[in-house]
Design a protein around this motif. Structure first.
Motif, PDB file in Angstrom:
ATOM      1  N   PRO A 192      37.853  25.404  42.675  1.00  0.00           N
ATOM      2  CA  PRO A 192      37.171  25.240  41.408  1.00  0.00           C
ATOM      3  C   PRO A 192      36.195  24.145  41.597  1.00  0.00           C
ATOM      4  CG  PRO A 192      39.573  25.432  41.109  1.00  0.00           C
ATOM      5  CD  PRO A 192      39.186  25.190  42.798  1.00  0.00           C
ATOM      6  N   SER A 237      44.588  35.064  44.053  1.00  0.00           N
ATOM      7  CA  SER A 237      44.243  33.903  45.055  1.00  0.00           C
ATOM      8  C   SER A 237      43.566  32.823  44.102  1.00  0.00           C
ATOM      9  CB  SER A 237      43.090  34.733  45.897  1.00  0.00           C
ATOM     10  OG  SER A 237      42.488  33.970  46.711  1.00  0.00           O
ATOM     11  N   PRO A 238      42.811  33.120  43.286  1.00  0.00           N
ATOM     12  CA  PRO A 238      42.033  32.051  42.493  1.00  0.00           C
ATOM     13  C   PRO A 238      43.130  31.152  41.679  1.00  0.00           C
ATOM     14  CG  PRO A 238      41.317  34.053  41.416  1.00  0.00           C
ATOM     15  CD  PRO A 238      41.962  34.352  42.834  1.00  0.00           C
ATOM     16  N   ASP A 273      33.706  27.716  35.284  1.00  0.00           N
ATOM     17  CA  ASP A 273      33.763  28.541  36.476  1.00  0.00           C
ATOM     18  C   ASP A 273      33.370  30.060  36.299  1.00  0.00           C
ATOM     19  OD1 ASP A 273      33.381  27.026  38.903  1.00  0.00           O
ATOM     20  OD2 ASP A 273      35.523  25.928  38.233  1.00  0.00           O
ATOM     21  N   TYR A 283      34.080  34.097  42.622  1.00  0.00           N
ATOM     22  CA  TYR A 283      35.353  33.131  41.889  1.00  0.00           C
ATOM     23  C   TYR A 283      36.313  32.745  42.638  1.00  0.00           C
ATOM     24  CZ  TYR A 283      38.451  31.838  37.964  1.00  0.00           C
ATOM     25  OH  TYR A 283      39.265  31.126  36.969  1.00  0.00           O
ATOM     26  N   ASP A 284      36.355  33.258  43.756  1.00  0.00           N
ATOM     27  CA  ASP A 284      37.511  33.193  44.771  1.00  0.00           C
ATOM     28  C   ASP A 284      37.165  32.141  45.570  1.00  0.00           C
ATOM     29  OD1 ASP A 284      40.153  33.499  45.567  1.00  0.00           O
ATOM     30  OD2 ASP A 284      39.650  35.086  46.686  1.00  0.00           O
ATOM     31  N   LYS A 285      36.980  30.805  45.091  1.00  0.00           N
ATOM     32  CA  LYS A 285      36.770  29.745  45.653  1.00  0.00           C
ATOM     33  C   LYS A 285      37.066  28.468  45.168  1.00  0.00           C
ATOM     34  CE  LYS A 285      31.922  31.614  46.776  1.00  0.00           C
ATOM     35  NZ  LYS A 285      30.739  31.356  46.425  1.00  0.00           N
ATOM     36  N   LYS A 305      45.510  35.911  35.727  1.00  0.00           N
ATOM     37  CA  LYS A 305      44.518  35.356  36.601  1.00  0.00           C
ATOM     38  C   LYS A 305      45.109  36.100  37.904  1.00  0.00           C
ATOM     39  CE  LYS A 305      42.483  31.218  37.913  1.00  0.00           C
ATOM     40  NZ  LYS A 305      41.075  30.976  36.716  1.00  0.00           N
ATOM     41  N   SER A 336      38.969  26.657  32.579  1.00  0.00           N
ATOM     42  CA  SER A 336      38.435  27.580  33.759  1.00  0.00           C
ATOM     43  C   SER A 336      37.195  28.152  33.221  1.00  0.00           C
ATOM     44  CB  SER A 336      39.359  28.401  34.432  1.00  0.00           C
ATOM     45  OG  SER A 336      39.762  29.067  33.579  1.00  0.00           O
TER      46      SER A 336
END
Length: 224
Positions: free
Chosen positions: A86, A118-119, A21, A82-84, A115, A18
């Protein structure tokens, strides 16, 4: 194969890469704030202790003073980015096949990560990992975070097994397993900074194709 042993994974640097991102999200915030960007190598080195620590390290890297209010503001901006789903994150090679083989072996599996929730769940759903993981501990699951052993013990209790092999990539993961009294399998292609020989581990591997056989050998050794 005994149901008294489970397999618990870390996420970032273990199942998924990750860092791209995370790097993109951090630099999006920095550009918005007219601050200097950080390098990919810096972003990669900041991963492991959760988003708040990552933002603290980003602030230090760009010369911002410690300020709780500013940290909270930048963290909120970072999480918005970041909460989208990947875009640049990838599974490590062999992960899906290894998980399918491990499930066929009858092994309960869970996840223990720093982590945010949500993500984490976005990534698990995006990559099709969620069906393999019966218990998940994220940053918000408990007040404690790795390397405190409480989240790992929480997942172990949720899985209902007597023991587990913890699979991770970093110094944080090795310390968490050690403090929880669980054996540790080190994936060498993640985000660690320390030499393999200097990290406590029971097993080591560099590709997920090797993990099912490693786990089978671990279980045979425990049963002997």
């Amino acid at each position: 194969m005994t149901a008294q042993t489970a397999l618990i994974f870390d996420l970032d640097g273990t199942l998924i890469d990750s860092a791209p991102d995370l790097h993109h999200a951090a630099n999006t915030v920095l550009r918005h704030e007219n601050l200097p960007e950080i390098s990919f190598e810096q972003a990669r080195s900041f991963i492991g202790k959760g988003a708040p620590v990552l933002i603290s390290r980003v602030m230090q890297a760009v010369g911002l003073p410690e300020d709780p209010a500013e940290h909270a503001r930048l963290l909120a901006l970072f999480m918005r980015e970041y909460d989208k789903p990947p875009a640049l994150t990838r599974l490590y090679p062999g992960v899906m096949d290894a998980l399918a083989r491990l499930r066929a072996m009858g092994l309960p599996m869970g996840l223990c990560t720093n982590k945010p929730a949500s993500p984490t769940h976005i990534a698990l759903d995006h990559f099709g990992l969620a069906p393999f993981l019966s218990a998940v501990a994220c940053a918000e699951t408990l007040p404690q975070r790795k390397p405190d052993p409480a989240p790992l013990r929480h997942v172990l209790a949720e899985l209902g097994t007597a023991s587990a092999l913890y699979v991770g990539d970093s110094e944080v993961d090795a310390e968490t397993a050690q403090r929880a009294g669980l054996p540790f399998a080190l994936f060498t292609e993640g985000y660690r900074h320390t030499a393999v020989a200097d990290l406590p581990h029971a097993h080591v591997f560099d590709h997920f194709d090797a993990l099912p056989d490693l786990v089978a050998r671990h279980l045979r050794e425990r049963a002997a």
